[in-house]
Design a protein around this motif. Structure first.
Motif, PDB file in Angstrom:
ATOM      1  N   ALA A  14       0.889  -1.849  -0.348  1.00  0.00           N
ATOM      2  CA  ALA A  14       0.003  -0.149   0.397  1.00  0.00           C
ATOM      3  C   ALA A  14       0.560   1.226  -0.259  1.00  0.00           C
ATOM      4  CB  ALA A  14      -0.942   0.348   1.521  1.00  0.00           C
ATOM      5  N   ASN A  15       2.425   1.240  -0.163  1.00  0.00           N
ATOM      6  CA  ASN A  15       3.076   2.395   0.651  1.00  0.00           C
ATOM      7  C   ASN A  15       4.083   1.788   0.075  1.00  0.00           C
ATOM      8  OD1 ASN A  15       0.684   4.247   2.144  1.00  0.00           O
ATOM      9  ND2 ASN A  15       0.849   2.196   3.238  1.00  0.00           N
ATOM     10  N   ILE A  35      -1.645  -6.939   0.559  1.00  0.00           N
ATOM     11  CA  ILE A  35      -2.414  -7.502   1.459  1.00  0.00           C
ATOM     12  C   ILE A  35      -1.504  -5.995   2.289  1.00  0.00           C
ATOM     13  CG2 ILE A  35      -0.579  -9.289   1.992  1.00  0.00           C
ATOM     14  CD1 ILE A  35      -2.636 -10.484   3.956  1.00  0.00           C
ATOM     15  N   ASP A  36      -2.062  -5.638   2.901  1.00  0.00           N
ATOM     16  CA  ASP A  36      -1.569  -4.451   3.050  1.00  0.00           C
ATOM     17  C   ASP A  36      -2.782  -4.662   4.792  1.00  0.00           C
ATOM     18  OD1 ASP A  36       0.605  -2.127   3.003  1.00  0.00           O
ATOM     19  OD2 ASP A  36      -0.139  -2.007   4.771  1.00  0.00           O
ATOM     20  N   ASP A  51      -4.180  -7.921   8.835  1.00  0.00           N
ATOM     21  CA  ASP A  51      -2.109  -7.872  10.243  1.00  0.00           C
ATOM     22  C   ASP A  51      -1.758  -8.805   9.266  1.00  0.00           C
ATOM     23  OD1 ASP A  51       0.136  -7.707  11.285  1.00  0.00           O
ATOM     24  OD2 ASP A  51      -1.449  -7.077  13.017  1.00  0.00           O
ATOM     25  N   ILE A  52      -0.828  -9.402   8.599  1.00  0.00           N
ATOM     26  CA  ILE A  52       0.194 -10.208   7.949  1.00  0.00           C
ATOM     27  C   ILE A  52       1.094 -10.989   9.300  1.00  0.00           C
ATOM     28  CG2 ILE A  52       0.624  -9.467   5.704  1.00  0.00           C
ATOM     29  CD1 ILE A  52       3.684  -8.738   6.504  1.00  0.00           C
ATOM     30  N   ALA A  53       0.617 -10.415  10.446  1.00  0.00           N
ATOM     31  CA  ALA A  53       1.279 -10.667  11.393  1.00  0.00           C
ATOM     32  C   ALA A  53       0.666 -12.276  12.400  1.00  0.00           C
ATOM     33  CB  ALA A  53       1.793 -10.126  13.125  1.00  0.00           C
ATOM     34  N   ALA A  76       6.598  -6.562   3.636  1.00  0.00           N
ATOM     35  CA  ALA A  76       6.893  -5.504   4.694  1.00  0.00           C
ATOM     36  C   ALA A  76       7.190  -5.931   5.631  1.00  0.00           C
ATOM     37  CB  ALA A  76       5.164  -5.866   5.056  1.00  0.00           C
ATOM     38  N   TYR A 140      14.331  -5.060  14.747  1.00  0.00           N
ATOM     39  CA  TYR A 140      14.435  -5.111  12.880  1.00  0.00           C
ATOM     40  C   TYR A 140      15.467  -5.759  12.249  1.00  0.00           C
ATOM     41  CZ  TYR A 140      14.448  -2.422   8.485  1.00  0.00           C
ATOM     42  OH  TYR A 140      14.878  -2.356   6.920  1.00  0.00           O
ATOM     43  N   TRP A 171      19.524   2.905   2.227  1.00  0.00           N
ATOM     44  CA  TRP A 171      18.549   4.343   2.945  1.00  0.00           C
ATOM     45  C   TRP A 171      18.065   4.076   1.248  1.00  0.00           C
ATOM     46  CZ3 TRP A 171      20.338  10.438   3.747  1.00  0.00           C
ATOM     47  CH2 TRP A 171      19.560  10.866   4.166  1.00  0.00           C
ATOM     48  N   ILE A 172      16.207   3.977   1.347  1.00  0.00           N
ATOM     49  CA  ILE A 172      15.580   4.175  -0.154  1.00  0.00           C
ATOM     50  C   ILE A 172      14.101   5.415   0.741  1.00  0.00           C
ATOM     51  CG2 ILE A 172      14.465   3.809  -1.035  1.00  0.00           C
ATOM     52  CD1 ILE A 172      16.572   2.058  -1.675  1.00  0.00           C
ATOM     53  N   THR A 174      11.067   7.513   0.772  1.00  0.00           N
ATOM     54  CA  THR A 174       9.914   7.069   0.634  1.00  0.00           C
ATOM     55  C   THR A 174       8.744   7.926   0.268  1.00  0.00           C
ATOM     56  OG1 THR A 174       9.765   6.092   2.693  1.00  0.00           O
ATOM     57  CG2 THR A 174      10.208   4.197   1.058  1.00  0.00           C
TER      58      THR A 174
HETATM   59  P1  NAD Z   1       6.155   1.647   4.604  1.00  0.00           P
HETATM   60  O1  NAD Z   1       6.728   1.348   6.227  1.00  0.00           O
HETATM   61  O2  NAD Z   1       6.904   3.148   3.814  1.00  0.00           O
HETATM   62  O3  NAD Z   1       5.728   0.252   3.735  1.00  0.00           O
HETATM   63  C1  NAD Z   1       5.547  -0.168   4.749  1.00  0.00           C
HETATM   64  C2  NAD Z   1       4.143  -1.002   4.410  1.00  0.00           C
HETATM   65  O4  NAD Z   1       3.667  -2.439   4.730  1.00  0.00           O
HETATM   66  C3  NAD Z   1       3.315  -0.391   4.591  1.00  0.00           C
HETATM   67  O5  NAD Z   1       2.341  -0.118   3.438  1.00  0.00           O
HETATM   68  C4  NAD Z   1       2.772  -0.730   6.067  1.00  0.00           C
HETATM   69  O6  NAD Z   1       1.335  -0.969   6.073  1.00  0.00           O
HETATM   70  C5  NAD Z   1       3.052  -2.445   5.697  1.00  0.00           C
HETATM   71  N1  NAD Z   1       2.827  -3.265   6.813  1.00  0.00           N
HETATM   72  C6  NAD Z   1       3.789  -2.925   7.717  1.00  0.00           C
HETATM   73  N2  NAD Z   1       3.277  -3.872   8.652  1.00  0.00           N
HETATM   74  C7  NAD Z   1       2.145  -4.128   8.558  1.00  0.00           C
HETATM   75  C8  NAD Z   1       1.485  -6.013   8.494  1.00  0.00           C
HETATM   76  N3  NAD Z   1       1.829  -6.354  10.141  1.00  0.00           N
HETATM   77  N4  NAD Z   1       0.820  -6.381   7.981  1.00  0.00           N
HETATM   78  C9  NAD Z   1       0.336  -5.557   6.208  1.00  0.00           C
HETATM   79  N5  NAD Z   1       0.896  -4.619   6.116  1.00  0.00           N
HETATM   80  C10 NAD Z   1       1.646  -4.480   7.306  1.00  0.00           C
HETATM   81  O7  NAD Z   1       8.056   0.611   4.732  1.00  0.00           O
HETATM   82  P2  NAD Z   1       9.265   0.872   2.866  1.00  0.00           P
HETATM   83  O8  NAD Z   1       9.847   1.553   3.339  1.00  0.00           O
HETATM   84  O9  NAD Z   1       8.267   0.776   1.788  1.00  0.00           O
HETATM   85  O10 NAD Z   1      10.163  -0.363   3.423  1.00  0.00           O
HETATM   86  C11 NAD Z   1       9.134  -1.432   2.871  1.00  0.00           C
HETATM   87  C12 NAD Z   1      10.020  -2.898   2.613  1.00  0.00           C
HETATM   88  O11 NAD Z   1      11.679  -2.495   2.192  1.00  0.00           O
HETATM   89  C13 NAD Z   1      10.730  -3.106   4.119  1.00  0.00           C
HETATM   90  O12 NAD Z   1      10.567  -4.984   4.427  1.00  0.00           O
HETATM   91  C14 NAD Z   1      12.198  -2.337   4.560  1.00  0.00           C
HETATM   92  O13 NAD Z   1      12.391  -2.934   6.378  1.00  0.00           O
HETATM   93  C15 NAD Z   1      12.954  -2.380   3.462  1.00  0.00           C
HETATM   94  N6  NAD Z   1      13.689  -1.619   3.426  1.00  0.00           N
HETATM   95  C16 NAD Z   1      13.267  -0.414   3.869  1.00  0.00           C
HETATM   96  C17 NAD Z   1      14.550   0.537   3.825  1.00  0.00           C
HETATM   97  C18 NAD Z   1      14.447   2.273   3.763  1.00  0.00           C
HETATM   98  O14 NAD Z   1      15.449   3.041   3.287  1.00  0.00           O
HETATM   99  N7  NAD Z   1      13.176   2.940   3.229  1.00  0.00           N
HETATM  100  C19 NAD Z   1      16.067   0.220   3.695  1.00  0.00           C
HETATM  101  C20 NAD Z   1      15.935  -0.890   3.539  1.00  0.00           C
HETATM  102  C21 NAD Z   1      15.024  -2.163   3.499  1.00  0.00           C
END
Ligand code: NAD
Length: 240
Positions: A14-15, A35-36, A51-53, A76, A140, A171-172, A174
């Motif tokens: 979703a995000n 799924i989100d 919630d995928i947990a 996620a 994490y 570092w990405i 968003t």
């Molecule tokens: P984000 O928080 O922007 O998006 C994560 C998404 O997962 C959200 O839509 C959130 O609602 C969903 N989510 C969280 N918990 C959930 C749950 N219990 N059930 C269902 N959905 C759930 O995060 P992001 O920055 O886009 O990161 C995406 C992936 O990339 C993650 O695994 C993150 O650890 C990894 N990552 C991101 C970065 C970064 O710098 N952005 C760096 C390294 C790794």
């Protein structure tokens, strides 16, 4: 690459990075199911809110799928601090369920229900934090170490059925912000990453052209984790 007949499932689509992955597969003509926990659908994709947990949510989700899955993107994850911030037993365990248990159980459910398409591709989103840490990141970081190891275990178990790979982003951004100066310059690539840096690699790993790649982890961090850092080197200074 031809994804016209491919069904892609993305957790956390979703995000952020997951949403970009979903849009990238839609662009290539794939059928996309997200799924989100955040109720924020994408036009053109099927959306399951949950919630995928939670074990029962994963079971209901897989029961709702009406066609086999060609690409499963376990994206996620959340952070929840660590030893220095009172991350509780329950908090720590919850992060592991989102980041490690859900990718395992989702895969197992697809297999049990005959919903893993032949020659499927699974991409797990890990992090460079699987191998390096800032303080207070235990929950994490443990989840990311877990999903990295899960990747090669699943690749071996699913030999001949599915390829399983991981991507470790650095570092990405968003948020669509602009990062200049030290934030950009500290990366050997000269900039902070964007979600498309990850999404395009997910697409490549899912294509038939990546048919000889499995059990692999691909780091996408602009070279950041390859930079050797010494006090006073390249202007780096340890303060305090
Ligand atoms: P984000 O928080 O922007 O998006 C994560 C998404 O997962 C959200 O839509 C959130 O609602 C969903 N989510 C969280 N918990 C959930 C749950 N219990 N059930 C269902 N959905 C759930 O995060 P992001 O920055 O886009 O990161 C995406 C992936 O990339 C993650 O695994 C993150 O650890 C990894 N990552 C991101 C970065 C970064 O710098 N952005 C760096 C390294 C790794």
């Amino acid at each position: 690459m031809n994804f016209a007949n491919k069904h892609t499932v993305i957790t956390g689509g979703a995000n952020g990075i997951g949403r970009c992955i979903a849009e990238t597969f839609l662009r290539e003509g794939a059928t996309v199911t997200i799924i989100d926990i955040d109720n924020n659908p994408i036009k053109g994709a099927d959306f399951f809110h949950g919630d995928i947990a939670k074990k029962e949510v994963l079971e209901r989700f897989v029961s709702s799928l009406n066609r086999p899955v060609d690409c499963l993107i376990n994206n996620a994850c959340i952070g929840c601090g660590g030893l220095l911030s009172g991350c509780s037993y329950e908090d720590f365990e919850y992060v592991q369920r989102v980041g490690v248990t859900a990718p395992f159980y989702l895969t197992q459910l697809l297999m049990q229900k005959n919903l893993l398409a032949p020659n499927a591709s699974i991409v797990n989103i890990s992090s460079t934090r699987a191998n390096q840490s800032q303080p207070n990141t235990e929950a994490y970081t443990a989840a990311k170490g877990g999903i990295s190891a899960l990747t090669h275990a699943m690749a071996v178990s699913l030999a001949g059925k599915a390829r399983v790979n991981a991507i470790s982003p650095g570092w990405i951004d968003t948020t669509g912000s602009t990062f200049e100066g030290a934030d950009a310059a500290q990366h050997p690539a000269g900039r902070v990453g964007v979600p498309a840096d990850i999404a395009e690699m997910v697409l490549s790993l899912c294509s038939d052209k990546a048919g000889f790649i499995t059990g692999e982890n691909i780091t996408i961090d602009g070279g950041m984790s390859r930079l050797m850092v010494y006090h006073n080197d390249h202007g780096w200074k340890l303060e305090g």
